[in-house]
Design an enzyme around this catalytic site. Structure first.
Site, PDB file in Angstrom:
ATOM      1  N   ASP A 193      19.864  -1.562  -1.501  1.00  0.00           N
ATOM      2  CA  ASP A 193      19.501  -0.935  -0.229  1.00  0.00           C
ATOM      3  C   ASP A 193      20.452  -1.369   0.883  1.00  0.00           C
ATOM      4  OD1 ASP A 193      17.314   0.104  -1.615  1.00  0.00           O
ATOM      5  OD2 ASP A 193      16.014  -1.558  -1.024  1.00  0.00           O
TER       6      ASP A 193
ATOM      7  N   THR B 160      26.861   2.028  -7.876  1.00  0.00           N
ATOM      8  CA  THR B 160      26.996   0.587  -7.686  1.00  0.00           C
ATOM      9  C   THR B 160      26.897  -0.106  -9.045  1.00  0.00           C
ATOM     10  OG1 THR B 160      24.617   0.330  -7.261  1.00  0.00           O
ATOM     11  CG2 THR B 160      26.046   0.703  -5.367  1.00  0.00           C
TER      12      THR B 160
END
Length: 322
Positions: free
Chosen positions: A256, A223
């Site tokens: 998350d 990411t």
């Protein structure tokens, strides 16, 4: 019902603070060896957090019923009630008497840069838990995410020995894991998920290049914040853009939420780009709220926003109906 997704990692309370300036303006690189700084923050909020429970919360919003495997303290009662109300299985969460639930203290500046500390508390007992105590033959995916480093190494070994498919997410514990433990987790996993900074930390600690790390795992997901994410699977590279936020409130827990969206797609066999897009949209929902478990959406709202961003998606529509 036997668990199909087991999230082994931290359950914690987050203390989220905001600094009205830029950390970089108060750090002198030439004197980093004598670093001594103090930041006067404007606000502080206590929120539900922890990597395993953050992922579980967003997975539950997306219609899954994940099992969290974690150790918590005597102060976890209200937190458990909220998780169960959203559809999270807490049966593998163990309360440690006379201990407090782990706590994450994070300060965020105006550029969304963060400085954090983590108090282990009951998380130090995570090694008392074991995948062998679950109906592990029914587990389709285990996620080993930050918790006590010794427990993380144990969980990796158990997944390998028990034949459980593993998503490895070492993130905040890269600094505490040894190079051998990191590489054991990477080699044992079907998927390695990190952010770009964490990938650099793994390279530094292991002495391997990113290409060598990619060769050790079937699928690598990196990411990159507002630059989206990169998914590398068997030599194929997919670049997935971030979903533009309506507002930026708090980056805590955004990674998350991305993992939850990605896992939702992965478990239902959609293509890699769709997995990444689901992750990107879930991450943006989190970014728009303060705290990692305050975002909400219906499946219809999620689908509508997905299609506004990426175009018609009958596969996603079917996924959210399942």
């Amino acid at each position: 019902m036997a668990p199909s997704i087991v999230l082994a990692g931290s359950a914690a309370y987050d203390y989220i603070m905001f600094f009205p300036g830029h950390f970089s303006e108060h750090i002198l690189p030439e004197h980093i060896d004598r670093l001594s700084v103090s930041f006067l923050v404007d606000s502080m909020r206590k929120e539900r957090g922890g990597v395993a429970t953050n992922i579980a919360y967003t997975l539950a919003l997306l219609g899954e019923h994940p099992t969290v495997m974690a150790t918590v303290g005597q102060d976890f009662g209200d937190y458990r009630v909220i998780l169960e109300a959203h559809g999270v299985d807490t049966s593998a969460i163990k309360v440690i008497p006379n201990e407090f639930t782990a706590s994450f203290f994070v300060s965020t500046d105006r550029a969304n840069r963060q400085i954090a500390n983590f108090y282990t508390g009951a998380m130090a007992y995570a090694g008392e838990l074991s995948f062998s105590d679950l109906d592990y033959r029914q587990v389709r995916l285990a996620v080993v995410s930050p918790t006590d480093p010794r427990a993380m190494a144990k969980y990796v070994r158990e997944c390998l020995e028990l034949g459980i498919s593993l998503l490895y997410d070492p993130s905040q514990q890269i600094v505490r894991l040894s190079a051998d433990e990191l590489l054991a987790g990477i080699r044992a996993s079907e998927l390695l998920v990190v952010n770009d900074y964490e990938l650099g930390m793994i390279e530094k600690k292991s002495g391997l290049t990113s290409a060598e790390i990619r060769a050790l795992v079937r699928t690598l997901v990196v990411t990159r914040g507002e630059q989206g994410s990169t998914i590398i699977n068997d030599g194929h590279v997919y670049h997935v853009p971030a979903v533009p936020p309506d507002r930026i409130a708090d980056p805590t827990g955004v990674g998350d939420a991305y993992r939850a969206g990605f896992i939702k797609g992965y478990l239902h066999g959609v293509d890699w780009e769709t997995c990444g897009r689901l992750g990107s949209l879930a991450a943006t929902y989190s970014l728009e709220q303060i705290g990692p478990q305050n975002h909400v959406f219906t499946h219809a709202e999620f689908l509508a926003r997905y299609e506004r961003t990426f175009g018609p998606a009958p596969m996603v529509a079917r996924l959210l109906e399942s």
